[in-house]
Design an enzyme around this catalytic site. Sequence first.
Site, PDB file in Angstrom:
ATOM      1  N   GLY A 248       0.584  -1.330  -0.054  1.00 54.52           N
ATOM      2  CA  GLY A 248      -0.143   0.157   0.033  1.00 54.52           C
ATOM      3  C   GLY A 248       0.928   1.243  -0.008  1.00 54.52           C
ATOM      4  N   GLU A 290       3.955  -6.466   1.451  1.00 51.91           N
ATOM      5  CA  GLU A 290       3.441  -7.216   0.138  1.00 51.91           C
ATOM      6  C   GLU A 290       3.297  -5.958  -0.852  1.00 51.91           C
ATOM      7  OE1 GLU A 290       0.326 -10.429   1.931  1.00 51.91           O
ATOM      8  OE2 GLU A 290      -0.528  -8.551   0.961  1.00 51.91           O
ATOM      9  N   PRO A 291       4.601  -5.246  -1.205  1.00 54.10           N
ATOM     10  CA  PRO A 291       4.505  -3.993  -1.774  1.00 54.10           C
ATOM     11  C   PRO A 291       4.450  -4.421  -3.507  1.00 54.10           C
ATOM     12  CG  PRO A 291       6.789  -4.411  -1.132  1.00 54.10           C
ATOM     13  CD  PRO A 291       6.034  -5.497  -0.326  1.00 54.10           C
ATOM     14  N   GLY A 292       3.466  -3.461  -3.867  1.00 53.36           N
ATOM     15  CA  GLY A 292       3.340  -3.729  -5.551  1.00 53.36           C
ATOM     16  C   GLY A 292       3.854  -2.372  -6.038  1.00 53.36           C
ATOM     17  N   ARG A 293       2.881  -1.448  -6.039  1.00 48.78           N
ATOM     18  CA  ARG A 293       2.886  -0.141  -6.754  1.00 48.78           C
ATOM     19  C   ARG A 293       4.456   0.330  -6.372  1.00 48.78           C
ATOM     20  NH1 ARG A 293      -1.866   3.056  -7.901  1.00 48.78           N
ATOM     21  NH2 ARG A 293      -2.672   1.707  -6.058  1.00 48.78           N
ATOM     22  N   TYR A 334     -10.801   5.091 -12.145  1.00 49.64           N
ATOM     23  CA  TYR A 334     -10.433   6.052 -10.708  1.00 49.64           C
ATOM     24  C   TYR A 334     -10.352   7.316 -10.895  1.00 49.64           C
ATOM     25  CZ  TYR A 334      -8.507   1.263 -10.198  1.00 49.64           C
ATOM     26  OH  TYR A 334      -8.271  -0.114 -10.179  1.00 49.64           O
ATOM     27  N   CYS A 361     -13.696   3.303 -28.786  1.00 47.96           N
ATOM     28  CA  CYS A 361     -15.028   4.097 -29.165  1.00 47.96           C
ATOM     29  C   CYS A 361     -15.822   4.145 -27.912  1.00 47.96           C
ATOM     30  CB  CYS A 361     -15.788   3.268 -30.248  1.00 47.96           C
ATOM     31  SG  CYS A 361     -14.657   3.134 -31.548  1.00 47.96           S
ATOM     32  N   GLU A 362     -15.433   5.075 -27.253  1.00 44.37           N
ATOM     33  CA  GLU A 362     -15.871   5.016 -25.729  1.00 44.37           C
ATOM     34  C   GLU A 362     -15.652   6.572 -25.080  1.00 44.37           C
ATOM     35  OE1 GLU A 362     -16.674   1.858 -23.762  1.00 44.37           O
ATOM     36  OE2 GLU A 362     -16.794   2.604 -21.749  1.00 44.37           O
ATOM     37  N   TYR A 390       0.151  -1.505 -12.372  1.00 45.61           N
ATOM     38  CA  TYR A 390      -1.614  -1.619 -12.782  1.00 45.61           C
ATOM     39  C   TYR A 390      -1.800  -1.047 -13.939  1.00 45.61           C
ATOM     40  CZ  TYR A 390      -1.634  -2.658  -7.773  1.00 45.61           C
ATOM     41  OH  TYR A 390      -1.322  -3.280  -6.586  1.00 45.61           O
TER      42      TYR A 390
HETATM   43  N1  LLP Z   1      -1.441  -7.005  -0.820  1.00 43.86           N
HETATM   44  C1  LLP Z   1      -3.104  -6.970  -0.955  1.00 43.86           C
HETATM   45  C2  LLP Z   1      -3.707  -7.972  -0.224  1.00 43.86           C
HETATM   46  C3  LLP Z   1      -3.376  -6.353  -1.914  1.00 43.86           C
HETATM   47  O1  LLP Z   1      -4.923  -6.371  -2.213  1.00 43.86           O
HETATM   48  C4  LLP Z   1      -2.583  -5.146  -2.771  1.00 43.86           C
HETATM   49  C5  LLP Z   1      -3.124  -4.588  -3.729  1.00 43.86           C
HETATM   50  C6  LLP Z   1      -1.184  -5.371  -2.478  1.00 43.86           C
HETATM   51  C7  LLP Z   1      -0.894  -6.177  -1.373  1.00 43.86           C
HETATM   52  C8  LLP Z   1      -0.291  -4.340  -3.256  1.00 43.86           C
HETATM   53  O2  LLP Z   1      -0.857  -3.045  -2.752  1.00 43.86           O
HETATM   54  P1  LLP Z   1       0.343  -1.840  -3.398  1.00 43.86           P
HETATM   55  O3  LLP Z   1       1.591  -2.029  -2.592  1.00 43.86           O
HETATM   56  O4  LLP Z   1       0.401  -2.155  -4.879  1.00 43.86           O
HETATM   57  O5  LLP Z   1      -0.503  -0.655  -3.073  1.00 43.86           O
HETATM   58  N2  LLP Z   1      -5.673  -1.320  -9.766  1.00 43.86           N
HETATM   59  C9  LLP Z   1      -5.602  -0.293  -8.543  1.00 43.86           C
HETATM   60  C10 LLP Z   1      -4.755  -0.869  -7.381  1.00 43.86           C
HETATM   61  C11 LLP Z   1      -5.348  -2.099  -6.717  1.00 43.86           C
HETATM   62  C12 LLP Z   1      -4.608  -2.669  -5.597  1.00 43.86           C
HETATM   63  C13 LLP Z   1      -5.087  -3.909  -5.256  1.00 43.86           C
HETATM   64  N3  LLP Z   1      -4.483  -4.519  -4.184  1.00 43.86           N
HETATM   65  C14 LLP Z   1      -4.849   0.818  -8.954  1.00 43.86           C
HETATM   66  O6  LLP Z   1      -4.582   1.190 -10.286  1.00 43.86           O
HETATM   67  O7  LLP Z   1      -4.450   1.912  -8.360  1.00 43.86           O
END
Ligand code: LLP
Length: 434
Positions: A248, A290-293, A334, A361-362, A390
Amino acid sequence: MLYDNLTINEKGHLCMAGMDTAELARQYGTPLYLMDEERITGRMRTYKSAMSGYFGAGSLPFYASKALCCRRILELAKAEGIGVDVVSAGELYAAESVDFPMDRICFHGSCKTKAEIDYAVRLGVGFFICDNAEELRRIDAAAAKCGVRQSVLLRVTPAIDPHTFAAVATGLIDSKFGLPIPTGQAREFTRLALSLKSVVLRGFHCHIGSQIFDKQPLCDAATVMAGFAADMRDELGYSAEIIDLGGGFGVPYVESEPEIDIDDTIRLVAEHYKAEMSRRGFGETAVFMEPGRSIVGDSGLTLYEIQDVKTIPGLKNYVAIDGGMTDDPRYALYQSRYTMLLANRAGERADTLYTVGGRCCESGDMLGEDISLPEARVGDLLCVLTTGAYNYSMASHYNCVPRPPIVMLRDGKSYTAVRRESFREMLACQFDDT
Ligand code: LLP
């Protein structure tokens, strides 16, 4: 410039990791995702060292592969010795395809099918993050059938508002994810896990949301998790070994958003968490995140070619690009804000406002409104920053638009991590012979 890996060269072209993005667009075509490999591995290292340094032994980041499930990124995670969080059999398959060590995989998701559970148990994934009681029973049955005992963490909702946008807030009581602590359901979930023979309860998980800048909700979640762990010890005699605090951390998409110092934020959350645990007489636990972004988001940008420029007198200027919601649905979903510029005229003053329309086309297919650019011309290269997370992972084939390639930059060279999809590949499942 928004990030320190971006510069402008003598031709006035935008460079990423020292490489001319306009040249790369000419070489690889548009639309094009570019990613800075060193920046990605740098983030993985920062997370890994901060987590083991501040939380202690056994603590590890698990890259949330939903942000960008690309085999090359999984290879980088493997080489850097971090874990991976997968949320589907497809993501697990991608990890398996690069021989990712199964003991460093967390299998997530709020709705895992029986087939997915069987597959993951058979592969021997390290941990299931279990969402609910029915799923827990299914995991127990699958493990019994395989003759193994499966490690699980239980997903609980701590009722914390992360102050982010509603679509990504996940830790409130009213959430489709996990079971709430305040209602007592998380306790019953724990009791069930302890009663089952083929699952081994290793601890608890929470994830309060995404794109979070405020440190307070992260600390509040740590407090609630420490309290819950202590309650389970006192009420059920169970001591958690692992607490997973989810992902997050926010990434600045526009100048007005702050940059999070990952190391410092982890230090702060760790100090807070440890104090809360020791206040309750709890010994050391490992901590997962659990970092993603924040691993891939600001390592990526997208380049488009402007196809048309249109002015509706007294109303608006539009630019039409050769991509849009198919490669980046985030604005349509969003109204996410982005920083944009012209990659081939990056040094020029941005004094005209544009609405950036995609090719679908939207009406909702846009990447932004009121975007300041130099007066745009057909053939200019529109660059959208911060598209590493994402974007590719949420891309679609709407209007039969194939997905763009991902080109990685490393040591002054470029290479294709994901090639441009051909029409034939896009329609592969519709031909009998493939
Ligand atoms: N762990 C869990 C359980 C999650 O649901 C998520 C993201 C993460 C970790 C990773 O979160 P991050 O570090 O990436 O913030 N599509 C949306 C974001 C959806 C996030 C879903 N869950 C966007 O484009 O902003």
